[in-house]
Write a protein that holds these residues in place. Structure first.
Motif, PDB file in Angstrom:
ATOM      1  N   GLN A  51       0.856  -1.182   0.000  1.00  0.00           N
ATOM      2  CA  GLN A  51       0.000   0.000   0.000  1.00  0.00           C
ATOM      3  C   GLN A  51       0.897   1.238   0.000  1.00  0.00           C
ATOM      4  O   GLN A  51       1.618   1.470   0.993  1.00  0.00           O
ATOM      5  N   PRO A  52       0.955   2.014  -1.048  1.00  0.00           N
ATOM      6  CA  PRO A  52       0.217   1.825  -2.301  1.00  0.00           C
ATOM      7  C   PRO A  52       0.714   0.602  -3.071  1.00  0.00           C
ATOM      8  O   PRO A  52       1.801   0.099  -2.818  1.00  0.00           O
ATOM      9  N   LYS A  53      -0.086   0.175  -4.009  1.00  0.00           N
ATOM     10  CA  LYS A  53       0.189  -1.089  -4.676  1.00  0.00           C
ATOM     11  C   LYS A  53       1.238  -0.988  -5.780  1.00  0.00           C
ATOM     12  O   LYS A  53       1.696  -2.017  -6.270  1.00  0.00           O
ATOM     13  N   HIS A  54       1.581   0.215  -6.174  1.00  0.00           N
ATOM     14  CA  HIS A  54       2.618   0.395  -7.193  1.00  0.00           C
ATOM     15  C   HIS A  54       3.873   0.978  -6.554  1.00  0.00           C
ATOM     16  O   HIS A  54       3.789   1.939  -5.779  1.00  0.00           O
ATOM     17  N   ARG A  55       5.008   0.382  -6.866  1.00  0.00           N
ATOM     18  CA  ARG A  55       6.286   0.923  -6.387  1.00  0.00           C
ATOM     19  C   ARG A  55       7.218   1.123  -7.585  1.00  0.00           C
ATOM     20  O   ARG A  55       7.110   0.440  -8.606  1.00  0.00           O
ATOM     21  N   GLU A  56       8.130   2.072  -7.437  1.00  0.00           N
ATOM     22  CA  GLU A  56       9.030   2.404  -8.541  1.00  0.00           C
ATOM     23  C   GLU A  56       9.888   1.203  -8.907  1.00  0.00           C
ATOM     24  O   GLU A  56      10.414   0.495  -8.035  1.00  0.00           O
ATOM     25  N   ALA A  57      10.051   0.994 -10.217  1.00  0.00           N
ATOM     26  CA  ALA A  57      10.893  -0.095 -10.716  1.00  0.00           C
ATOM     27  C   ALA A  57      12.036   0.512 -11.541  1.00  0.00           C
ATOM     28  O   ALA A  57      12.800   1.325 -11.030  1.00  0.00           O
ATOM     29  N   LEU A  58      12.127   0.162 -12.806  1.00  0.00           N
ATOM     30  CA  LEU A  58      13.223   0.661 -13.639  1.00  0.00           C
ATOM     31  C   LEU A  58      13.014   2.117 -14.040  1.00  0.00           C
ATOM     32  O   LEU A  58      11.910   2.518 -14.374  1.00  0.00           O
TER      33      LEU A  58
END
Length: 388
Positions: A51-58
């Motif tokens: 939570q939140p369900k999106h986290r930074e990737a590339l």
């Protein structure tokens, strides 16, 4: 969509991409990103338990300033090259000492009165070499501190030049002949030394790349001033070099262009180039071609005293990092053409047998000066009358 965003929001610093797609589609999306054209793209990973369900990737960033690796041999060669550049700087100092006579202008130092008469206006107020104290009292930093320099730098506080491997190694690759590199070194110091008089310094040059037209004039003045000093320097030791004065000038132009290209050349074709750099290549290709029309006994000063008014249009423009860029990929070209203002007349050349624009752009992207000139030759033949 990325192209659309770049066009509508050119100052956007980052594009945030949320893609709920299969791996193969994600791969295809990634292949569409051109870090030299598009802003950095931040991707995100979905995780239902977070939570939140999106986290930074590339984060797919601009690769224009990516680190270039050099061999141990090339790094050692760069150390030796710094010593050579110091030798050439010392030679220029001795050359300037020999000019401390009664001459009142730099033109009198370098050209007979009839030849120098081609220069007027702003040319007349340029300084004599002996008056560039920052240049003549400078030295080269041969220590490891140059490793932290982006290309090259000049410290006015202690009058010291620093050259990184990232500057010297590409130059050595571009100009393998030592004698030509020594000539390139002298031309470099003369060009950059005049910039201080022109008030183009480290303090005034921040984001100055946005002013492409002003830099075009500044660079042309510095190029010609440096070229004429280098010609006089070399004739002093070998007068036979000036038997064919136009050819000698073309040789100097070639070295100057090769030095410029060491900043641009890469294994594959370029996708973008600074507008100021394109202008500089066009100008010196044009001057090179004009001097070919001269006889060996002719003086090229009349050609050098006038900056050609030649311009490329039809490539999309982007402003990135305080610099103005042409996008040279075919998909970013819209009816490219060349315009020339010569003898009070406007000439325009689009794609035609006289000027195959795809070949001109490809030669520019591949940093091929000879091919670039040959493509442009048809334009010169159409505009400039042949000598009789």
């Amino acid at each position: 969509m990325l192209d659309h965003l770049q066009e509508k929001l050119p100052n956007a610093r980052t594009v945030h991409l949320f893609a709920s797609v299969q791996v193969a589609v994600a791969f295809m999306l990634g292949a569409r990103i051109n870090p030299r054209i598009h802003p950095p793209v931040q991707t995100y990973q979905y995780e239902s338990r977070l939570q939140p369900k999106h986290r930074e990737a590339l984060l797919i960033e601009d690769d224009v300033t990516s680190t270039v690796t050099f061999t141990v041999e090339e790094q050692q060669a760069a150390i030796e090259e710094r010593a050579r550049w110091q030798e050439e700087l010392d030679k220029l100092r001795s050359f300037a000492d020999g000019m401390k006579g009664i001459s009142s202008s730099w033109l009198e130092d370098l050209l007979p009165t009839p030849d120098g008469g081609a220069f007027c206006g702003a040319w007349l107020t340029l300084p004599r070499l002996k008056d560039l104290h920052d240049l003549l009292e400078s030295r080269i930093d041969a220590s490891d501190t140059a490793a932290g320099v982006d290309g090259f730098s000049f410290s006015p506080e202690n009058r010291t030049w620093a050259f990184s491997d990232g500057f010297l190694v590409p130059l050595m690759r571009q100009i393998p002949d030592e004698a030509r590199r020594r000539r390139a070194a002298r031309l470099f110091f003369l060009h950059e030394g005049l910039h201080a008089h022109q008030q183009l310094t480290s303090a005034t040059s921040r984001a100055v790349g946005r002013f492409a037209k002003i830099l075009e004039e500044i660079d042309y003045q510095a190029d010609v001033w440096a070229l004429l000093h280098e010609r006089t320097f070399e004739i002093a030791s070998d007068p036979t070099q000036n038997v064919d004065a136009p050819k000698f000038v073309r040789d100097l132009i070639s070295v100057a262009v090769e030095t410029m290209q060491s900043f641009d050349v890469q294994p594959g074709p370029l996708s973008q180039m600074q507008v100021r750099r394109v202008a500089r290549y066009l100008i010196w290709a044009w001057q090179h071609l004009l001097t070919e029309r001269l006889r060996p006994a002719d003086d090229p000063s009349g050609i050098l005293s006038g900056r050609p008014l030649i311009e490329l249009a039809g490539a999309e423009i982007r402003v990135r990092d305080g610099r103005v860029w042409f996008l040279l990929d075919p998909r970013h070209l819209i009816a490219p053409e060349i315009a020339v203002y010569q003898a009070n007349k406007l000439y325009r050349f689009g794609d035609s047998p006289v000027l195959p624009m795809d070949e001109l752009i490809d030669a520019l992207r591949r940093c091929d000066p000879k091919r670039f000139r040959n493509v442009l030759r048809g334009v010169v033949d159409q505009i400039v009358p042949a000598r009789r």
